[in-house]
Design a protein around this motif. Structure first.
Motif, PDB file in Angstrom:
ATOM      1  N   PHE A 207     -48.851 -34.508  29.259  1.00 27.84           N
ATOM      2  CA  PHE A 207     -49.750 -35.632  29.023  1.00 27.84           C
ATOM      3  C   PHE A 207     -49.310 -36.511  27.858  1.00 27.84           C
ATOM      4  O   PHE A 207     -50.000 -37.481  27.529  1.00 27.84           O
ATOM      5  CB  PHE A 207     -51.166 -35.113  28.747  1.00 27.84           C
ATOM      6  N   PHE A 208     -48.176 -36.198  27.238  1.00 27.04           N
ATOM      7  CA  PHE A 208     -47.763 -36.921  26.035  1.00 27.04           C
ATOM      8  C   PHE A 208     -47.619 -38.411  26.286  1.00 27.04           C
ATOM      9  O   PHE A 208     -48.087 -39.238  25.506  1.00 27.04           O
ATOM     10  CB  PHE A 208     -46.448 -36.358  25.505  1.00 27.04           C
ATOM     11  N   THR A 209     -46.965 -38.789  27.362  1.00 24.56           N
ATOM     12  CA  THR A 209     -46.838 -40.207  27.665  1.00 24.56           C
ATOM     13  C   THR A 209     -47.626 -40.553  28.916  1.00 24.56           C
ATOM     14  O   THR A 209     -47.496 -39.889  29.940  1.00 24.56           O
ATOM     15  CB  THR A 209     -45.366 -40.619  27.853  1.00 24.56           C
ATOM     16  N   GLN A 210     -48.471 -41.569  28.812  1.00 23.64           N
ATOM     17  CA  GLN A 210     -49.167 -42.103  29.973  1.00 23.64           C
ATOM     18  C   GLN A 210     -48.686 -43.531  30.249  1.00 23.64           C
ATOM     19  O   GLN A 210     -49.341 -44.323  30.902  1.00 23.64           O
ATOM     20  CB  GLN A 210     -50.682 -42.049  29.770  1.00 23.64           C
ATOM     21  N   ASN A 211     -47.486 -43.795  29.718  1.00 21.63           N
ATOM     22  CA  ASN A 211     -46.822 -45.065  29.995  1.00 21.63           C
ATOM     23  C   ASN A 211     -46.484 -45.123  31.483  1.00 21.63           C
ATOM     24  O   ASN A 211     -46.078 -44.134  32.084  1.00 21.63           O
ATOM     25  CB  ASN A 211     -45.552 -45.150  29.147  1.00 21.63           C
TER      26      ASN A 211
ATOM     27  N   ASP B 201     -41.266 -38.861  29.024  1.00 20.14           N
ATOM     28  CA  ASP B 201     -41.286 -38.135  27.762  1.00 20.14           C
ATOM     29  C   ASP B 201     -39.909 -37.502  27.552  1.00 20.14           C
ATOM     30  O   ASP B 201     -39.537 -36.571  28.268  1.00 20.14           O
ATOM     31  CB  ASP B 201     -42.379 -37.066  27.814  1.00 20.14           C
ATOM     32  N   LYS B 202     -39.170 -38.000  26.587  1.00 19.68           N
ATOM     33  CA  LYS B 202     -37.815 -37.494  26.361  1.00 19.68           C
ATOM     34  C   LYS B 202     -37.805 -36.074  25.796  1.00 19.68           C
ATOM     35  O   LYS B 202     -36.784 -35.391  25.832  1.00 19.68           O
ATOM     36  CB  LYS B 202     -37.043 -38.424  25.433  1.00 19.68           C
ATOM     37  N   TYR B 203     -38.945 -35.640  25.254  1.00 22.60           N
ATOM     38  CA  TYR B 203     -39.003 -34.303  24.669  1.00 22.60           C
ATOM     39  C   TYR B 203     -39.346 -33.240  25.726  1.00 22.60           C
ATOM     40  O   TYR B 203     -38.783 -32.145  25.708  1.00 22.60           O
ATOM     41  CB  TYR B 203     -40.031 -34.252  23.544  1.00 22.60           C
ATOM     42  N   ALA B 204     -40.291 -33.546  26.597  1.00 27.77           N
ATOM     43  CA  ALA B 204     -40.693 -32.651  27.697  1.00 27.77           C
ATOM     44  C   ALA B 204     -40.853 -31.202  27.223  1.00 27.77           C
ATOM     45  O   ALA B 204     -40.276 -30.275  27.782  1.00 27.77           O
ATOM     46  CB  ALA B 204     -39.679 -32.737  28.836  1.00 27.77           C
ATOM     47  N   LEU B 205     -41.649 -31.005  26.191  1.00 28.27           N
ATOM     48  CA  LEU B 205     -41.784 -29.671  25.606  1.00 28.27           C
ATOM     49  C   LEU B 205     -42.406 -28.656  26.553  1.00 28.27           C
ATOM     50  O   LEU B 205     -42.145 -27.455  26.453  1.00 28.27           O
ATOM     51  CB  LEU B 205     -42.600 -29.747  24.315  1.00 28.27           C
ATOM     52  N   HIS B 206     -43.227 -29.116  27.482  1.00 30.76           N
ATOM     53  CA  HIS B 206     -43.828 -28.188  28.438  1.00 30.76           C
ATOM     54  C   HIS B 206     -42.767 -27.515  29.301  1.00 30.76           C
ATOM     55  O   HIS B 206     -42.924 -26.359  29.704  1.00 30.76           O
ATOM     56  CB  HIS B 206     -44.848 -28.910  29.312  1.00 30.76           C
ATOM     57  N   LYS B 207     -41.678 -28.232  29.555  1.00 34.82           N
ATOM     58  CA  LYS B 207     -40.581 -27.644  30.334  1.00 34.82           C
ATOM     59  C   LYS B 207     -39.707 -26.753  29.459  1.00 34.82           C
ATOM     60  O   LYS B 207     -39.260 -25.686  29.891  1.00 34.82           O
ATOM     61  CB  LYS B 207     -39.731 -28.749  30.956  1.00 34.82           C
TER      62      LYS B 207
END
Length: 290
Positions: free
Chosen positions: A44-48, A53-59
């Protein structure tokens, strides 16, 4: 997302924990939901509309370095015991095993016409209807868990150093605070069913969404379930080269068993200072201090 499956399995885990372990925890439905679904927060970090999301921490968290991340979280907890953090550690473990089992279970059913998100929404709808008589096609998860969308200091204290050590990521508080606000907005507004959203969501999926982001058409829950995906007749299916005959409830029981086995090892380390199985699981050398 199998949001509610994470929630229900974490509740089962808590029910099997000794009372002396859970007595100081906040075990409200909202707190359990928050812990059970935290790993997905990065989604949900980016809703653009276009930007990813370049970080994609969930992955990253549930990638090949999951054990490293979990180890560092357990080390953080061991230094400063905090009941809220322990609940989130249980949530990380539960999320990891449920994800792996459900992904394998559904892998043979995903194709160009049927997406993973579409199938998991069916599972969430089905189990929420059966367990809570709650219709996700009519009411939102925000309405069910209105106080489950808070990113606290103790949450950040738990994951801040592990994220730095394992992923060289330094902005946990800013990242997850923003993601949590977006998550709240998603479940309060974006996922709320409305005929007026059909066309805008359709346009978004056709024009903008070509970069692997979740399809807007799956923001809403459908009230129809293809019961074949539950596999209650235990028909054979392939996962890679192996054949299985599990139904969805059996798959979740396997995930529950896997989670409880690891939690037992971690609890023994936390509360009884038993290191042998803990070192073995995390591959920690005997001469390494923990």
């Amino acid at each position: 997302m199998i949001t509610m499956l994470y929630y229900y399995n974490l509740k089962k885990i808590i029910q099997k924990m000794p009372s002396n372990v859970t007595k100081s925890m906040d075990l409200s439905d909202d707190a359990i939901f928050n812990a059970a679904t935290f790993t997905d927060l990065g989604r949900f970090f980016t809703q653009n509309l276009i930007k990813k999301d370049k970080y994609a921490l969930h992955k990253k968290i549930e990638g090949e370095k999951f054990n490293e991340f979990l180890f560092e979280c357990t080390q953080t907890f061991k230094k400063d015991v905090n009941p809220e953090q322990l609940l989130f550690i249980y949530g990380f473990i539960n999320h990891y095993y449920v994800t792996n089992q459900i992904q394998a279970f559904l892998s043979s059913k995903v194709n160009k016409k049927v997406s993973y998100d579409y199938l998991t929404n069916m599972l969430d709808y089905y189990f929420t209807k059966v367990n809570d008589s709650y219709d996700l096609s009519k009411d939102t998860l925000y309405k069910k868990f209105p106080n489950a969308f808070t990113y606290t200091e103790s949450m950040d204290d738990l994951i801040k150093n592990p994220l730095i050590k394992v992923f060289s990521f330094f902005g946990s508080k800013e990242y997850f605070t923003k993601a949590m606000l977006h998550k709240k907005r998603y479940y309060k507004s974006f996922a709320k069913r409305s005929i007026f959203k059909y066309i805008p969501y359709k346009i978004y999926d056709i024009v903008f969404n070509h970069r692997g982001k979740p399809k807007a058409k799956n923001y809403h829950y459908n009230n129809k379930v293809d019961t074949k995906i539950l596999n209650f007749q235990n028909k054979p299916y392939l996962v890679g080269d192996e054949t299985f005959k599990y139904n969805v409830k059996e798959v979740l029981e396997i995930a529950l068993k896997e989670s409880l086995e690891l939690i037992k090892i971690i609890n023994s380390f936390f509360f009884n200072n038993e290191e042998k199985e803990y070192r073995k699981f995390f591959n920690i050398e005997k001469d390494q201090k923990i």
